[in-house]
Scaffold this motif. Structure first.
Motif, short mmCIF file in Angstrom:
data_model
loop_
_atom_site.label_atom_id
_atom_site.label_comp_id
_atom_site.label_asym_id
_atom_site.label_seq_id
_atom_site.Cartn_x
_atom_site.Cartn_y
_atom_site.Cartn_z
N GLU A 91 16.22 -9.61 0.36
CA GLU A 91 16.69 -10.41 -1.00
C GLU A 91 15.82 -11.77 -1.22
O GLU A 91 15.90 -12.47 -0.14
CB GLU A 91 18.24 -10.60 -0.96
N GLY A 92 15.34 -11.86 -2.42
CA GLY A 92 14.32 -12.92 -2.57
C GLY A 92 12.93 -12.96 -2.37
O GLY A 92 12.19 -13.73 -2.80
N ALA A 93 12.74 -11.93 -1.51
CA ALA A 93 11.34 -11.70 -1.14
C ALA A 93 10.51 -11.03 -2.21
O ALA A 93 10.89 -10.56 -3.20
CB ALA A 93 11.22 -11.19 0.19
N ILE A 94 9.35 -10.66 -1.82
CA ILE A 94 8.38 -9.91 -2.62
C ILE A 94 7.89 -8.36 -1.77
O ILE A 94 7.76 -8.67 -0.52
CB ILE A 94 7.10 -10.72 -2.99
N VAL A 95 7.89 -7.62 -2.51
CA VAL A 95 7.49 -6.21 -1.76
C VAL A 95 6.47 -5.57 -2.73
O VAL A 95 6.62 -5.58 -4.03
CB VAL A 95 8.71 -5.38 -1.54
N GLN A 96 5.60 -4.91 -1.98
CA GLN A 96 4.47 -4.18 -2.80
C GLN A 96 4.64 -2.65 -2.47
O GLN A 96 4.36 -2.45 -1.20
CB GLN A 96 3.02 -4.59 -2.49
N ILE A 97 4.67 -1.75 -3.28
CA ILE A 97 4.70 -0.57 -3.17
C ILE A 97 3.56 0.47 -3.57
O ILE A 97 3.14 0.16 -4.63
CB ILE A 97 5.89 0.32 -3.88
N ASN A 98 2.84 0.89 -2.70
CA ASN A 98 1.56 1.53 -2.75
C ASN A 98 1.56 2.88 -3.36
O ASN A 98 2.37 3.74 -2.94
CB ASN A 98 0.46 1.33 -1.78
N CYS A 99 0.59 3.36 -3.94
CA CYS A 99 0.59 4.72 -4.43
C CYS A 99 -0.97 5.06 -4.62
O CYS A 99 -1.49 4.38 -5.16
CB CYS A 99 1.07 4.77 -5.95
#
Lengths: 117, 109
Positions: free
Chosen positions: B14-22
């Motif tokens: 929570e509060g962080a950053i996430v990157q989802i690749n495709c």
């Protein structure tokens, strides 16, 4: 965005009976409707594609005589699950697109959770 | 054949950053969509990219590189309600939507 209304949201039926699911585009003309099935923890599985006034195109493995699709108008498509069995229990979702415009976004109905007992 | 690849599951705080690749291999390209889907609900539209570059919309951003057949969805300031599956979908030359299997994002406190 555009609104697609799917009805009913959930239905429980007895094995051997038929269930009809409706999908309506409320504020745009849905030239193409897509019907998906989604089992728990799995992604969308396309069942069939229907264009208004034409017969639906079914994906491999989907029985066209069991899953009857009607797309008689630009705002309504129906999916009828005939002679339903417990293995047909799933989440069914329709989506609609107007491929005559530049906007190719797919608008989804709310989904129908079918439980066959 | 046509193929869309995205990770099956990701975990973030929570509060962080996430990157989802495709990544995708399709017959032609007419745009890439990202959808969010909460359990038991229909997908909801997040973003649409047809040109290379970054599209920012609030806490969510989506990037596209057509030459690399690659996109990512970036989620900032993660909230618990962001726990959901994120679906990548590509429109091919016939305007058919090709769907990825979805990435289940788990947000931890």
């Amino acid at each position: 965005g555009a609104v697609v209304s799917q009805h009913p949201s959930w239905v429980i039926c007895k094995s051997g009976t038929s269930v009809k699911i409706e999908c309506r585009s409320l504020d745009f003309q849905a030239t193409t409707m897509f019907w998906y099935r989604q089992f728990p923890k799995q992604s969308l599985m396309l069942m069939a594609t229907s264009n208004e006034g034409s017969k639906a195109t079914y994906e491999q493995g989907v029985e066209k005589d069991k899953f009857l699709i009607n797309h008689a108008s630009l705002t309504l498509s129906t999916l009828t699950v005939t002679s339903a069995h417990p293995e047909d229990s799933s989440f069914y979702i329709c989506s609609a697109r107007d491929l005559t415009t530049d906007n190719t976004e797919a608008f989804f109905g709310q989904g129908t959770r079918l439980t066959v007992v | 054949g046509q193929n869309i690849d995205q990770p099956t599951e990701m975990t973030a705080t929570e509060g962080a950053i996430v990157q989802i690749n495709c990544t995708y291999q399709t017959s032609g390209f007419n745009g890439l969509f990202w959808y969010q889907q909460h359990a038991g609900e229909a997908p909801t539209f997040l973003s649409y990219n047809v040109l290379d570059g970054l599209e920012e919309k609030g806490r969510f951003s989506s990037f596209l590189s057509r030459s690399k057949g690659y996109s990512y969805l970036l989620l900032k300031e993660l909230q618990m309600k962001d726990s959901a599956s994120y679906l990548c979908a590509v429109t091919d030359s016939n305007y058919q939507l090709i769907w990825g299997a979805g990435t289940k994002l788990i947000i931890k406190p």
